[in-house]
Design an enzyme around this catalytic site. Structure first.
Site, PDB file in Angstrom:
ATOM      1  CG  HIS A  58     -76.675  13.884 -18.783  1.00 33.89           C
ATOM      2  ND1 HIS A  58     -76.112  13.213 -17.717  1.00 33.89           N
ATOM      3  CD2 HIS A  58     -76.971  12.945 -19.711  1.00 33.89           C
ATOM      4  CE1 HIS A  58     -76.063  11.916 -18.002  1.00 33.89           C
ATOM      5  NE2 HIS A  58     -76.585  11.737 -19.208  1.00 33.89           N
ATOM      6  CG  HIS A 115     -74.039   4.621 -25.364  1.00 34.78           C
ATOM      7  ND1 HIS A 115     -75.406   4.494 -25.538  1.00 34.78           N
ATOM      8  CD2 HIS A 115     -73.887   5.626 -24.468  1.00 34.78           C
ATOM      9  CE1 HIS A 115     -76.039   5.376 -24.788  1.00 34.78           C
ATOM     10  NE2 HIS A 115     -75.138   6.074 -24.135  1.00 34.78           N
TER      11      HIS A 115
END
Length: 767
Positions: free
Chosen positions: A284, A529
């Protein structure tokens, strides 16, 4: 010749090769022992990221040792003044033809906008889609206005290409246009006014490269770049949705998710959940895309019942919904036949190029702490106290937490807490909020110490110096602890990712473009993920251990309000194994993503596959070739999962990059994944390091905000474990492993925090 009286604009045709050489390199294969000399007089030994080769070439670069003793490659040096060949136009372009194309593209786009206004469909509050969209762009944050010019340009480019009957390959090489000043201001990224001697990074990342034509490189708003040409089906912006072999539609992303990625509990033997969570936090810091909107409203691509996609004039031009089979093992229970998916926002091109769509990155491309501080002045100012250089925080239970958000729009309505930080995804999952809290505390700890050491410094000096130090701490941990853990130490050395501790460097090159790749943002860095566990095992020191399903803490960081939770959760993240990176993903992500109190959520695996097609990423096999691997010609070559792949893909050449990269066996040197992802990720972070003038080890020849040798020696002592120990509420009695990303073991035993000494900030006294 054009009439002299025609002064509207001048079109200068220059067909350029698809990618500037500062953007493209090819994969290499290395023997184990590089030589120190290059045999050809036309070659010199340089770091791999400095070598410019054609992206489509199958080149093997010979390894060598640079003058600094680093692993490099023998690279051909272009003769001074030599220009790349430009292909001639197969047609003549008149000003009238171009004006007609611009006019037609504008008319088509205007009709699209009118149709959208007439059939306006927006998401309903509280729906799963609204929560999923918050994953991409929570409302009310100063992300920067979306630029409609970028979409109009797509319709202009299509009109232009259609008028000339260009092939898809020719459309990828649409000409650059030199326009009159008015059109240039409208269609191009504006140049920045730069002070090349500025001590501190700009908040938006501009002027890292002070060359005027390059001042926007890596800045917030600069588009993602590419390793390989996009697979847009029309050469402009049509997503990759058909087989490149048969031409038939590719299988639904949801069908692939169901067939290939079951939920199987396989715990990693080495790494813990902190590795997974730190990776998301850092991602991020340099990637932030957002989907297309209708003004400030969300785009809906499925009907109200989610029983099908909106069709015809009711469908927004950016809609790309995911079809769900009536036989779906999960969604069929709820009558769900459509998952909402909206294409990513586009950016204007820095070179005024009338060509294919480039996705917008809303944050800086650099590893610079923007997730802590923000990527624009307004957001950064809103997070400051303007006293003592500190950031805003809250103390609801006497323990320092992030400041509370001004609205609850980014959290569940029932959440007791909702926070704000430099990145608006801070509340996505409580473990991410934990990372933001850690680095907020680190900033305020350093600012307080600097204020005591330098009482003459004002608030601005304290804030900027602390921001500079915390950015260096993040770079040091990322390049020297995190990256070697995921790509392996051999690959990290090969690409020059490891730092020489305590030594100033001069590796910056103004010719290396520090831009994030579509391949990284849309596929490779989504590897994490697969490592997410479906539940957190939170070991409280003063009460019973708690098993918390991840869907309970999506958009709900309320547990941080519990006393001692911050300390206990960090200990738990270091102790709990992450899931093995493989063909398994927890149902918490593939069925219950942002479900809230609904019985179903969205599917992150489907979103990843669809996002890669939106990005027009080429098939997995193309990136195997780029990485120096042989193409796979049968599904059997994928191993045991091959039969499942064959049930949803027609040909190996159709397999999506994210899917193939996850399924590739890990490399032999300790990487989490195979060679393809290892090469993409290593190449990416070499670019972001060697293209960053303000990289923390760069000395005074390069970096106007350089650290002294003494300061670098102190920074070399920093580890994630030392940062954690320095910011606990109750460090007494707390132990942490020295390698914070590896599970505690006899080779990585927990040691008392008092022994994990970080940097001595007295090195900054008086500087």
């Amino acid at each position: 010749m054009l009439p002299k009286g025609v002064l509207l604009f001048l079109v200068l045709i220059v067909l350029v090769q698809h990618f500037a050489t500062v953007q493209t390199t090819n994969a290499i294969e290395r023997p184990s022992a590089p030589s120190s000399q290059c045999t050809s007089s036309h070659e010199s030994c340089v770091l791999r990221v400095m070598c410019e080769v054609e992206p489509r070439a199958r080149t093997t670069l010979v390894p060598c040792l640079t003058a600094d003793g680093l692993e490099g490659v023998c690279c051909s040096v272009a003769k001074e003044g030599k220009q790349r060949k430009k292909r001639s136009l197969p047609f003549e372009l008149s000003q009238e033809l171009f004006q007609n194309a611009v006019g037609e593209g504008h008319r088509v786009y205007t009709r699209k906008l009118a149709n959208i206004d007439h059939h306006r469909e927006v998401m309903r509050g509280g729906s799963v889609d609204t929560l999923v969209r918050q994953f991409h762009a929570p409302p009310g944050e100063p992300l920067g206005a979306e630029d409609p010019t970028a979409y109009e340009d797509m319709f202009v480019a299509r009109s232009f290409a259609n008028a000339l009957n260009l092939s898809v390959a020719e459309r990828l090489d649409l000409p650059e246009l030199t326009l009159d000043p008015a059109l240039r201001r409208k269609r191009c990224l504006p140049p920045r006014s730069c002070d090349p001697h500025a001590r501190y990074r700009s908040l938006d990342g501009s002027c890292n490269n002070p060359v005027p034509a390059r001042s926007s490189w890596g800045a917030a708003g600069y588009p993602f770049e590419r390793l390989l040409p996009p697979a847009y089906e029309d050469g402009v912006w049509a997503p990759r949705v058909h087989s490149s072999v048969s031409g038939r539609l590719l299988a639904s992303a949801r069908d692939i998710s169901v067939a290939v990625f079951p939920d199987v509990d396989r715990r990693d033997r080495k790494f813990n959940l902190l590795l997974m969570q730190f990776g998301q936090f850092m991602s991020h810091d340099f990637t932030r895309s957002a989907s297309v909107r209708i003004g400030q409203e969300e785009v809906q691509c499925c009907n109200a019942e989610h029983s099908g996609a909106l069709r015809g004039e009711q469908a927004h031009f950016a809609c790309m919904p995911i079809a769900v089979s009536p036989a779906d093992p999960f969604y069929s229970r709820f009558g769900i036949r459509c998952l909402n998916f909206v294409r990513l926002a586009l950016a204007r091109d820095g070179k005024c190029r009338l060509g294919y769509g480039k996705q917008l990155n809303r944050v800086t491309h650099f590893i610079d702490g923007s997730a802590v501080y923000g990527s624009n002045e307004a957001l950064a100012a809103s997070l400051r106290t303007f006293e003592g250089g500190r950031l805003r925080s809250s103390f609801p239970t006497g323990e320092e937490l992030l400041p509370f958000a001004r609205t609850r729009a980014a959290c569940e309505p029932w959440a007791k807490a909702c926070f704000r930080a430099g990145d608006d995804r801070v509340n996505q999952i409580v473990s991410l909020t934990e990372m933001h809290t850690l680095f907020l505390r680190e900033h305020n700890r350093v600012a307080t110490a600097l204020a005591a050491l330098n009482r003459h410094w004002d608030d601005e000096r304290l804030y900027q110096e602390t921001r500079r130090i915390v950015g260096a701490v993040m770079q040091k941990i990322f390049y020297n602890e995190y990256l070697p853990s995921i790509v392996g130490h051999s690959k990290a050395r090969q690409y020059g990712l490891l730092d020489s501790h305590g030594e100033q460097t001069d590796f910056y090159s103004p010719d290396v473009k520090p831009a994030v790749f579509n391949e990284l943002s849309g596929a490779a860095f989504r590897f994490g993920h697969s490592t997410v566990d479906g539940a957190f095992l939170i070991q409280h020191r003063h009460r019973r251990t708690e098993l918390v399903p991840i869907q309970e803490v999506f958009l709900n960081p309320s547990r941080l309000l519990q006393r001692s939770f911050f300390d206990d959760f960090l200990f738990s993240l270091m102790d709990q194994p992450q899931q093995q990176l493989d063909d398994s993903i927890t149902f918490g992500l593939t069925r219950l993503l942002f479900a809230g109190r609904n019985p179903f959520g969205s599917d992150l695996a489907s979103l990843n596959i669809q996002r890669g097609r939106d990005h027009a990423l080429r098939p997995y096999n193309d990136y195997r070739s780029w990485a120096g691997l042989e193409r796979l010609t049968s599904f059997e070559q994928f191993g045991p999962v091959g039969a499942r792949l064959a049930s949803v893909y027609e040909f190996p050449d159709d397999v999506d990059l994210w899917v193939g990269g996850l399924l590739e066996p890990p490399t032999q040197d300790g990487a989490l994944f195979g060679e393809t992802f290892a090469a993409i990720i290593s190449e990416q972070f070499a670019r972001l390091k060697f293209g960053d003038r303000y990289y923390y080890t760069n000395g005074p020849r390069t970096n106007p905000g350089f650290f002294t040798g003494e300061q670098l020696r102190e920074l070399s002592k920093v580890s994630l474990a030392s940062v954690i120990c320095a910011n606990l509420d109750q460090a007494d009695g707390f132990s942490a492993p020295r390698d914070a990303f590896r599970q505690p073991s006899e080779h990585n035993p927990p040691v008392p925090c008092q022994t994990l000494v970080g940097m001595d900030l007295s090195a900054w006294r008086g500087h």
